[in-house]
Design a protein around this motif. Structure first.
Motif, short mmCIF file in Angstrom:
data_model
loop_
_atom_site.label_atom_id
_atom_site.label_comp_id
_atom_site.label_asym_id
_atom_site.label_seq_id
_atom_site.Cartn_x
_atom_site.Cartn_y
_atom_site.Cartn_z
N VAL A 67 8.19 10.81 -2.12
CA VAL A 67 9.50 10.15 -2.93
C VAL A 67 8.75 9.26 -3.95
CG1 VAL A 67 11.43 8.42 -2.81
CG2 VAL A 67 11.02 10.12 -1.01
N PRO A 68 9.22 9.63 -5.24
CA PRO A 68 8.60 8.78 -6.36
C PRO A 68 9.01 7.29 -6.23
CG PRO A 68 9.58 10.71 -7.51
CD PRO A 68 10.14 10.70 -5.71
N ALA A 69 8.17 6.44 -6.92
CA ALA A 69 8.67 5.21 -6.86
C ALA A 69 9.88 4.60 -7.25
CB ALA A 69 7.22 4.27 -7.73
N GLU A 70 10.34 5.20 -8.29
CA GLU A 70 11.64 4.94 -9.04
C GLU A 70 12.71 5.24 -7.95
OE1 GLU A 70 10.55 8.59 -10.96
OE2 GLU A 70 9.48 6.70 -10.68
N TRP A 71 12.73 6.44 -7.28
CA TRP A 71 13.68 6.70 -6.25
C TRP A 71 13.43 6.10 -5.02
CZ3 TRP A 71 18.13 9.08 -7.20
CH2 TRP A 71 18.13 9.71 -8.31
N HIS A 72 12.30 5.54 -4.75
CA HIS A 72 11.97 4.84 -3.46
C HIS A 72 12.64 3.39 -3.58
CE1 HIS A 72 9.52 1.81 -0.80
NE2 HIS A 72 9.80 2.92 0.00
N GLY A 73 12.53 2.97 -4.64
CA GLY A 73 13.09 1.50 -5.09
C GLY A 73 14.53 1.58 -4.93
N TRP A 74 15.16 2.82 -5.32
CA TRP A 74 16.63 2.98 -5.35
C TRP A 74 17.03 2.95 -3.86
CZ3 TRP A 74 19.78 7.13 -3.62
CH2 TRP A 74 21.19 6.86 -3.92
N LEU A 75 16.47 3.89 -3.07
CA LEU A 75 16.59 4.19 -1.57
C LEU A 75 16.61 2.81 -0.76
CD1 LEU A 75 14.58 7.39 -0.81
CD2 LEU A 75 17.18 7.07 -0.86
#
Length: 133
Positions: A67-75
């Motif tokens: 999971v890339p950083a931007e999607w990790h932050g959203w999750l």
């Protein structure tokens, strides 16, 4: 074969039960460059702290480091808007995301590693093996 994998394994994408639950309770939000798909709950009916649940269905092997950083932050509710609506600003010094490659054939193997033959260059202050007297 893919149907059997989705019935009996959880590490190849998502099980049929997870896909059924996410399909019934979730809304598709977006997809990253590696093919992982992201979903958010339609309502707060099964949330823990009045925030909508968020899910990822991995493309291929389920590994959290994919999971890339931007999607990790959203999750994890660090960002309110998903990267599909508001892109995460990137600095010039940032590198592209790479999943954890430990345990794969692409893992880092430094000089002297047993996986690279165990040969290393001699150092000037190299040690001497202990010899019993």
């Amino acid at each position: 074969m893919n149907l059997l994998k989705s019935i009996f394994t959880w590490w190849n994408g998502a099980t049929i039960g997870a896909r059924f639950t996410i399909g019934r309770r979730g809304v598709f939000i977006g997809q990253d460059d590696t093919g992982n798909r992201y979903y958010e709950a339609k309502d707060n009916s099964d949330s823990y702290d009045d925030r909508k649940r968020r899910w990822v269905i991995y493309e291929g092997y389920a590994e959290a480091s994919k999971v890339p950083a931007e999607w990790h932050g959203w999750l994890h509710h660090t960002f309110v808007e998903p990267p599909t609506r508001e892109a995460l600003p990137r600095k010039a010094w940032e590198k592209d995301h790479q999943p954890n490659l430990t345990g794969t054939i692409h893992a880092y193997k430094p000089k002297g590693s047993l996986a690279r033959g165990g040969e290393r260059q001699a150092a000037s202050g190299d040690y001497e093996a202990w010899k019993p007297e």
